[in-house]
Design a protein around this motif. Structure first.
Motif, PDB file in Angstrom:
ATOM      1  N   GLN A 181     113.370  63.612 -12.452  1.00  0.00           N
ATOM      2  CA  GLN A 181     113.075  62.788 -13.618  1.00  0.00           C
ATOM      3  C   GLN A 181     113.818  63.287 -14.849  1.00  0.00           C
ATOM      4  O   GLN A 181     114.337  62.494 -15.641  1.00  0.00           O
ATOM      5  CB  GLN A 181     111.569  62.778 -13.887  1.00  0.00           C
ATOM      6  CG  GLN A 181     111.145  61.908 -15.065  1.00  0.00           C
ATOM      7  CD  GLN A 181     111.474  60.444 -14.856  1.00  0.00           C
ATOM      8  OE1 GLN A 181     111.525  59.963 -13.720  1.00  0.00           O
ATOM      9  NE2 GLN A 181     111.713  59.720 -15.936  1.00  0.00           N
ATOM     10  N   LYS A 182     113.917  64.607 -15.021  1.00  0.00           N
ATOM     11  CA  LYS A 182     114.580  65.124 -16.213  1.00  0.00           C
ATOM     12  C   LYS A 182     116.057  64.754 -16.228  1.00  0.00           C
ATOM     13  O   LYS A 182     116.640  64.549 -17.285  1.00  0.00           O
ATOM     14  CB  LYS A 182     114.394  66.633 -16.337  1.00  0.00           C
ATOM     15  CG  LYS A 182     115.068  67.469 -15.254  1.00  0.00           C
ATOM     16  CD  LYS A 182     114.835  68.953 -15.522  1.00  0.00           C
ATOM     17  CE  LYS A 182     115.510  69.823 -14.472  1.00  0.00           C
ATOM     18  NZ  LYS A 182     115.282  71.268 -14.757  1.00  0.00           N
ATOM     19  N   ALA A 183     116.672  64.663 -15.039  1.00  0.00           N
ATOM     20  CA  ALA A 183     118.076  64.261 -14.977  1.00  0.00           C
ATOM     21  C   ALA A 183     118.227  62.798 -15.363  1.00  0.00           C
ATOM     22  O   ALA A 183     119.180  62.414 -16.048  1.00  0.00           O
ATOM     23  CB  ALA A 183     118.634  64.498 -13.574  1.00  0.00           C
ATOM     24  N   LYS A 184     117.288  61.959 -14.935  1.00  0.00           N
ATOM     25  CA  LYS A 184     117.341  60.535 -15.279  1.00  0.00           C
ATOM     26  C   LYS A 184     117.167  60.335 -16.779  1.00  0.00           C
ATOM     27  O   LYS A 184     117.861  59.518 -17.394  1.00  0.00           O
ATOM     28  CB  LYS A 184     116.261  59.773 -14.502  1.00  0.00           C
ATOM     29  CG  LYS A 184     116.482  59.765 -13.001  1.00  0.00           C
ATOM     30  CD  LYS A 184     115.324  59.096 -12.266  1.00  0.00           C
ATOM     31  CE  LYS A 184     115.526  59.160 -10.757  1.00  0.00           C
ATOM     32  NZ  LYS A 184     114.378  58.572 -10.019  1.00  0.00           N
ATOM     33  N   LEU A 201     115.671  62.826 -33.888  1.00  0.00           N
ATOM     34  CA  LEU A 201     115.153  62.497 -32.562  1.00  0.00           C
ATOM     35  C   LEU A 201     113.749  63.074 -32.413  1.00  0.00           C
ATOM     36  O   LEU A 201     113.561  64.289 -32.329  1.00  0.00           O
ATOM     37  CB  LEU A 201     116.074  63.061 -31.483  1.00  0.00           C
ATOM     38  CG  LEU A 201     117.523  62.553 -31.507  1.00  0.00           C
ATOM     39  CD1 LEU A 201     118.342  63.225 -30.421  1.00  0.00           C
ATOM     40  CD2 LEU A 201     117.562  61.039 -31.360  1.00  0.00           C
ATOM     41  N   ASP A 202     112.782  62.175 -32.388  1.00  0.00           N
ATOM     42  CA  ASP A 202     111.391  62.568 -32.218  1.00  0.00           C
ATOM     43  C   ASP A 202     111.038  62.517 -30.734  1.00  0.00           C
ATOM     44  O   ASP A 202     111.240  61.497 -30.068  1.00  0.00           O
ATOM     45  CB  ASP A 202     110.489  61.621 -33.014  1.00  0.00           C
ATOM     46  CG  ASP A 202     109.026  61.912 -32.792  1.00  0.00           C
ATOM     47  OD1 ASP A 202     108.538  62.928 -33.294  1.00  0.00           O
ATOM     48  OD2 ASP A 202     108.384  61.104 -32.075  1.00  0.00           O
ATOM     49  N   GLU A 203     110.511  63.600 -30.215  1.00  0.00           N
ATOM     50  CA  GLU A 203     110.248  63.678 -28.781  1.00  0.00           C
ATOM     51  C   GLU A 203     109.249  62.623 -28.317  1.00  0.00           C
ATOM     52  O   GLU A 203     109.422  62.032 -27.244  1.00  0.00           O
ATOM     53  CB  GLU A 203     109.750  65.077 -28.421  1.00  0.00           C
ATOM     54  CG  GLU A 203     110.825  66.151 -28.577  1.00  0.00           C
ATOM     55  CD  GLU A 203     110.313  67.537 -28.243  1.00  0.00           C
ATOM     56  OE1 GLU A 203     109.092  67.666 -27.948  1.00  0.00           O
ATOM     57  OE2 GLU A 203     111.118  68.487 -28.273  1.00  0.00           O
ATOM     58  N   GLN A 204     108.220  62.381 -29.105  1.00  0.00           N
ATOM     59  CA  GLN A 204     107.223  61.373 -28.727  1.00  0.00           C
ATOM     60  C   GLN A 204     107.860  59.983 -28.657  1.00  0.00           C
ATOM     61  O   GLN A 204     107.608  59.221 -27.717  1.00  0.00           O
ATOM     62  CB  GLN A 204     106.070  61.371 -29.745  1.00  0.00           C
ATOM     63  CG  GLN A 204     105.221  62.635 -29.770  1.00  0.00           C
ATOM     64  CD  GLN A 204     104.171  62.648 -28.660  1.00  0.00           C
ATOM     65  OE1 GLN A 204     104.071  61.710 -27.875  1.00  0.00           O
ATOM     66  NE2 GLN A 204     103.383  63.719 -28.595  1.00  0.00           N
ATOM     67  N   SER A 205     108.693  59.669 -29.643  1.00  0.00           N
ATOM     68  CA  SER A 205     109.351  58.359 -29.665  1.00  0.00           C
ATOM     69  C   SER A 205     110.317  58.204 -28.497  1.00  0.00           C
ATOM     70  O   SER A 205     110.409  57.134 -27.886  1.00  0.00           O
ATOM     71  CB  SER A 205     110.100  58.170 -30.987  1.00  0.00           C
ATOM     72  OG  SER A 205     109.216  58.202 -32.082  1.00  0.00           O
ATOM     73  N   LEU A 206     111.034  59.280 -28.186  1.00  0.00           N
ATOM     74  CA  LEU A 206     111.960  59.217 -27.060  1.00  0.00           C
ATOM     75  C   LEU A 206     111.218  59.058 -25.744  1.00  0.00           C
ATOM     76  O   LEU A 206     111.668  58.328 -24.849  1.00  0.00           O
ATOM     77  CB  LEU A 206     112.825  60.480 -27.027  1.00  0.00           C
ATOM     78  CG  LEU A 206     113.838  60.649 -28.152  1.00  0.00           C
ATOM     79  CD1 LEU A 206     114.535  62.005 -28.040  1.00  0.00           C
ATOM     80  CD2 LEU A 206     114.872  59.535 -28.137  1.00  0.00           C
ATOM     81  N   ALA A 207     110.092  59.734 -25.609  1.00  0.00           N
ATOM     82  CA  ALA A 207     109.300  59.605 -24.388  1.00  0.00           C
ATOM     83  C   ALA A 207     108.846  58.165 -24.194  1.00  0.00           C
ATOM     84  O   ALA A 207     108.883  57.628 -23.075  1.00  0.00           O
ATOM     85  CB  ALA A 207     108.097  60.549 -24.442  1.00  0.00           C
ATOM     86  N   GLY A 233     110.183  66.196 -19.677  1.00  0.00           N
ATOM     87  CA  GLY A 233     111.497  65.705 -19.299  1.00  0.00           C
ATOM     88  C   GLY A 233     112.390  65.488 -20.502  1.00  0.00           C
ATOM     89  O   GLY A 233     113.596  65.781 -20.459  1.00  0.00           O
ATOM     90  N   VAL A 234     111.810  64.969 -21.589  1.00  0.00           N
ATOM     91  CA  VAL A 234     112.576  64.751 -22.819  1.00  0.00           C
ATOM     92  C   VAL A 234     113.034  66.083 -23.397  1.00  0.00           C
ATOM     93  O   VAL A 234     114.193  66.237 -23.807  1.00  0.00           O
ATOM     94  CB  VAL A 234     111.737  63.972 -23.851  1.00  0.00           C
ATOM     95  CG1 VAL A 234     112.405  63.982 -25.225  1.00  0.00           C
ATOM     96  CG2 VAL A 234     111.508  62.540 -23.384  1.00  0.00           C
ATOM     97  N   ARG A 235     112.127  67.071 -23.418  1.00  0.00           N
ATOM     98  CA  ARG A 235     112.495  68.385 -23.966  1.00  0.00           C
ATOM     99  C   ARG A 235     113.612  69.021 -23.147  1.00  0.00           C
ATOM    100  O   ARG A 235     114.545  69.609 -23.703  1.00  0.00           O
ATOM    101  CB  ARG A 235     111.266  69.305 -23.989  1.00  0.00           C
ATOM    102  CG  ARG A 235     110.220  68.901 -25.019  1.00  0.00           C
ATOM    103  CD  ARG A 235     109.165  69.975 -25.188  1.00  0.00           C
ATOM    104  NE  ARG A 235     108.073  69.480 -26.013  1.00  0.00           N
ATOM    105  CZ  ARG A 235     106.855  69.196 -25.562  1.00  0.00           C
ATOM    106  NH1 ARG A 235     106.572  69.356 -24.270  1.00  0.00           N
ATOM    107  NH2 ARG A 235     105.923  68.756 -26.377  1.00  0.00           N
ATOM    108  N   ASP A 236     113.500  68.931 -21.825  1.00  0.00           N
ATOM    109  CA  ASP A 236     114.550  69.490 -20.969  1.00  0.00           C
ATOM    110  C   ASP A 236     115.887  68.801 -21.233  1.00  0.00           C
ATOM    111  O   ASP A 236     116.937  69.450 -21.309  1.00  0.00           O
ATOM    112  CB  ASP A 236     114.176  69.324 -19.494  1.00  0.00           C
ATOM    113  CG  ASP A 236     113.138  70.335 -19.028  1.00  0.00           C
ATOM    114  OD1 ASP A 236     112.970  71.360 -19.704  1.00  0.00           O
ATOM    115  OD2 ASP A 236     112.503  70.088 -17.982  1.00  0.00           O
TER     116      ASP A 236
END
Length: 230
Positions: free
Chosen positions: A20-23, A43-49, A58-61
């Motif tokens: 999933q992190k690669a996708k 880039l907000d992690e919550q928004s990207l998720a 996955g977003v953090r990775d």
């Protein structure tokens, strides 16, 4: 869905394209290249998720890997932003590609398997339709898959690890420069890439190097540093 398919070509075994992190990484990468996530954007992690229907881990990775590539900037307390389009960085990256990528094409001509050749050739199978529609996202994905496939076919993972991030950075400028390209100009670029595939398949090392140099618009003199004066 567009797939860049670069994770399996980077030599990073823990980044299998099935993970999933690669996708998530490839989705964010494509949006960075296309400018959907513009230079300087926070880039907000919550928004990207939410945007990519992914977990925070996955977003953090993905952001961590993109930071290592220099495509995003992460700072303590101030968060993550999209890296600017830096012309100095582009020029230095271009010089590095001019030295490395023709050499990788030559290695591919020597070492590529039948499967490698088939993968390189298959990349632009749908290119005519994409060029006619001026579908830049599809063309960008094809271009990235092509260069990653050649890097992988070289058989030298150390060079591939260096080269693929440089290709990602260069692609951001490619999108900018080809934004107004005609169908004929896009097809001319595609045919140059197909020529690389053909000469790699022929096993001609020097012709493969020269064909890749044409793709990069590099003259032989450009990859030779002038002598250092005493």
């Amino acid at each position: 869905m567009l797939v860049l398919d670069v994770c399996s070509s980077s030599g990073l075994e823990d980044w299998s394209p099935d993970l999933q992190k690669a996708k998530v990484y490839e989705k964010i990468l494509l949006d960075l290249i296309l400018g959907e996530l513009p230079p300087g954007a926070r880039l907000d992690e919550q928004s990207l998720a939410a945007r990519y229907d992914a977990g925070l881990a996955g977003v953090r990775d993905a952001l961590g890997r993109l930071a290592l590539e220099g495509l995003v900037i992460r700072r303590a307390r101030s968060g993550t932003t999209v890296a600017p389009l830096d012309l100095v960085d582009l020029r230095q990256g271009y010089e590095a590609r001019a030295l490395i990528e023709p050499h990788c094409a030559g290695l591919a001509a020597r070492h590529a398997s039948k499967a490698d050749i088939a993968a390189i050739r298959a990349v632009f199978d749908d290119a005519e339709a994409a060029a006619k529609a001026r579908d830049l996202p599809a063309l960008v994905a094809m271009d990235q898959r092509f260069h990653a496939a050649v890097a992988r076919a070289s058989g030298n993972l150390a060079l591939a690890r260096i080269l693929i991030p440089l290709q990602h950075k260069a692609a951001r400028f490619w999108v900018f420069s080809f934004g107004g390209a005609t169908e004929a100009e896009l097809m001319a670029d595609i045919e140059q890439h197909r020529e690389v595939a053909d000469v790699i398949a022929s096993g001609d090392v020097e012709a493969s190097k020269a064909a890749m140099m044409r793709v990069l618009s590099v003259t032989p003199e450009a990859v030779q540093r002038p002598p250092v004066e005493a």
